[in-house]
Design a protein around this motif. Structure first.
Motif, PDB file in Angstrom:
ATOM      1  N   UNK A 187       0.840  -1.193   0.000  1.00 21.07           N
ATOM      2  CA  UNK A 187       0.000   0.000   0.000  1.00 21.07           C
ATOM      3  C   UNK A 187       0.873   1.240   0.000  1.00 21.07           C
ATOM      4  N   UNK A 188       0.477   2.229   0.731  1.00 23.31           N
ATOM      5  CA  UNK A 188       1.276   3.461   0.801  1.00 23.31           C
ATOM      6  C   UNK A 188       2.084   3.514   2.094  1.00 23.31           C
ATOM      7  N   UNK A 189       2.193   2.389   2.781  1.00 19.36           N
ATOM      8  CA  UNK A 189       2.911   2.351   4.059  1.00 19.36           C
ATOM      9  C   UNK A 189       4.403   2.606   3.856  1.00 19.36           C
ATOM     10  N   UNK A 190       4.962   3.448   4.697  1.00 16.09           N
ATOM     11  CA  UNK A 190       6.394   3.735   4.685  1.00 16.09           C
ATOM     12  C   UNK A 190       6.866   3.847   6.119  1.00 16.09           C
ATOM     13  N   UNK A 191       7.617   2.874   6.560  1.00 14.08           N
ATOM     14  CA  UNK A 191       8.171   2.916   7.908  1.00 14.08           C
ATOM     15  C   UNK A 191       9.465   3.727   7.898  1.00 14.08           C
ATOM     16  N   UNK A 192       9.741   4.458   8.969  1.00 13.25           N
ATOM     17  CA  UNK A 192      11.027   5.166   9.038  1.00 13.25           C
ATOM     18  C   UNK A 192      12.165   4.148   9.137  1.00 13.25           C
ATOM     19  N   UNK A 193      13.297   4.496   8.547  1.00 10.58           N
ATOM     20  CA  UNK A 193      14.483   3.624   8.646  1.00 10.58           C
ATOM     21  C   UNK A 193      15.739   4.448   8.450  1.00 10.58           C
ATOM     22  N   UNK A 194      16.852   3.856   8.860  1.00  8.54           N
ATOM     23  CA  UNK A 194      18.160   4.499   8.718  1.00  8.54           C
ATOM     24  C   UNK A 194      19.046   3.674   7.802  1.00  8.54           C
ATOM     25  N   UNK A 195      19.814   4.364   6.992  1.00  4.86           N
ATOM     26  CA  UNK A 195      20.906   3.742   6.250  1.00  4.86           C
ATOM     27  C   UNK A 195      22.136   3.935   7.123  1.00  4.86           C
ATOM     28  N   UNK A 196      22.781   2.831   7.471  1.00  7.70           N
ATOM     29  CA  UNK A 196      23.931   2.879   8.377  1.00  7.70           C
ATOM     30  C   UNK A 196      25.237   2.770   7.612  1.00  7.70           C
ATOM     31  N   UNK A 197      26.217   3.547   8.028  1.00 10.89           N
ATOM     32  CA  UNK A 197      27.586   3.418   7.534  1.00 10.89           C
ATOM     33  C   UNK A 197      28.298   2.526   8.541  1.00 10.89           C
ATOM     34  N   UNK A 198      28.695   1.337   8.091  1.00  9.84           N
ATOM     35  CA  UNK A 198      29.297   0.346   8.982  1.00  9.84           C
ATOM     36  C   UNK A 198      30.822   0.437   8.879  1.00  9.84           C
ATOM     37  N   UNK A 199      31.442   0.647  10.019  1.00 10.64           N
ATOM     38  CA  UNK A 199      32.900   0.776  10.087  1.00 10.64           C
ATOM     39  C   UNK A 199      33.562  -0.599  10.185  1.00 10.64           C
ATOM     40  N   UNK A 200      34.850  -0.627  10.003  1.00 15.07           N
ATOM     41  CA  UNK A 200      35.607  -1.887  10.046  1.00 15.07           C
ATOM     42  C   UNK A 200      35.619  -2.525  11.438  1.00 15.07           C
ATOM     43  N   UNK A 201      35.400  -1.712  12.477  1.00 12.56           N
ATOM     44  CA  UNK A 201      35.350  -2.273  13.829  1.00 12.56           C
ATOM     45  C   UNK A 201      33.951  -2.783  14.182  1.00 12.56           C
ATOM     46  N   UNK A 202      33.021  -2.724  13.239  1.00  8.96           N
ATOM     47  CA  UNK A 202      31.670  -3.218  13.462  1.00  8.96           C
ATOM     48  C   UNK A 202      30.690  -2.183  13.967  1.00  8.96           C
ATOM     49  N   UNK A 203      31.185  -1.024  14.337  1.00  3.64           N
ATOM     50  CA  UNK A 203      30.301   0.042  14.790  1.00  3.64           C
ATOM     51  C   UNK A 203      29.672   0.720  13.574  1.00  3.64           C
ATOM     52  N   UNK A 204      28.514   1.331  13.812  1.00  2.00           N
ATOM     53  CA  UNK A 204      27.813   1.980  12.717  1.00  2.00           C
ATOM     54  C   UNK A 204      27.280   3.340  13.155  1.00  2.00           C
ATOM     55  N   UNK A 205      27.134   4.216  12.178  1.00  2.00           N
ATOM     56  CA  UNK A 205      26.534   5.520  12.410  1.00  2.00           C
ATOM     57  C   UNK A 205      25.484   5.753  11.325  1.00  2.00           C
ATOM     58  N   UNK A 206      24.553   6.633  11.591  1.00  2.00           N
ATOM     59  CA  UNK A 206      23.508   6.914  10.609  1.00  2.00           C
ATOM     60  C   UNK A 206      24.127   7.720   9.466  1.00  2.00           C
ATOM     61  N   UNK A 207      24.046   7.159   8.284  1.00  2.09           N
ATOM     62  CA  UNK A 207      24.548   7.795   7.072  1.00  2.09           C
ATOM     63  C   UNK A 207      23.452   8.665   6.463  1.00  2.09           C
TER      64      UNK A 207
END
Length: 157
Positions: free
Chosen positions: A133-153
């Motif tokens: 339908x027209x449903x759109x859930x909010x989401x983040x694209x994450x930038x994943x670092x080599x140490x496994x940590x991520x930040x919102x891109x």
């Protein structure tokens, strides 16, 4: 009127260049980035994500062999997993990453494993078909670092 040999040579070179351009214009066009995608053979949303990439300037090769092993090989932590894994220019793409962010990644070239959209958020590319339908859930694209940590891109709201 007599032409000098230099002028004649330049004319011939220009004609040769024009002939090559007319004969093979694709050789002068910018190359489309190539994305390899590993997915399940029966996953419809993966096919839709691939179509999204193709419609937005990417060439795609798909492998219907599953993505768990490739995800690990590319260094993408399991916690960011989704239904398909891609690789472009040495970066991992996990899940329904918008083409816009992949282009941005290739332009900025950060030192990172790649981008991830964990799970399968409705409204993300490939999860935005008529069945939702027209449903759109909010989401983040994450930038994943080599140490496994991520930040919102990039946040999509």
């Amino acid at each position: 009127m007599t032409r000098s040999p230099i002028t004649r040579r330049h004319s011939l070179l220009a004609l040769a260049g024009l002939t090559a351009f007319v004969a093979a214009p694709h050789a002068f066009a910018a190359a489309r980035p190539h994305v390899e995608v590993w997915k399940s053979p029966s996953c419809g949303c993966c096919k839709d994500w691939i179509a999204h990439l193709q419609a937005n300037g990417f060439d795609v090769t798909a492998f219907d062999t599953g993505n768990t092993d490739v995800r690990a090989q590319l260094g993408m932590p399991q916690q960011y997993g989704s239904c398909h894994t891609g690789r472009v220019a040495g970066y991992a793409l996990e899940g329904h990453v918008p083409a816009r962010e992949v282009h941005r990644l290739l332009k900025e070239k950060p030192s990172a494993v790649g981008l991830a959209v964990p799970a399968m958020p409705v409204g993300s590319p490939g999860m935005d078909g008529p069945e939702y339908g027209s449903r759109k859930d909010p989401y983040d694209v994450l930038l994943v670092q080599r140490d496994g940590k991520a930040s919102v891109y990039q946040a999509y709201r």
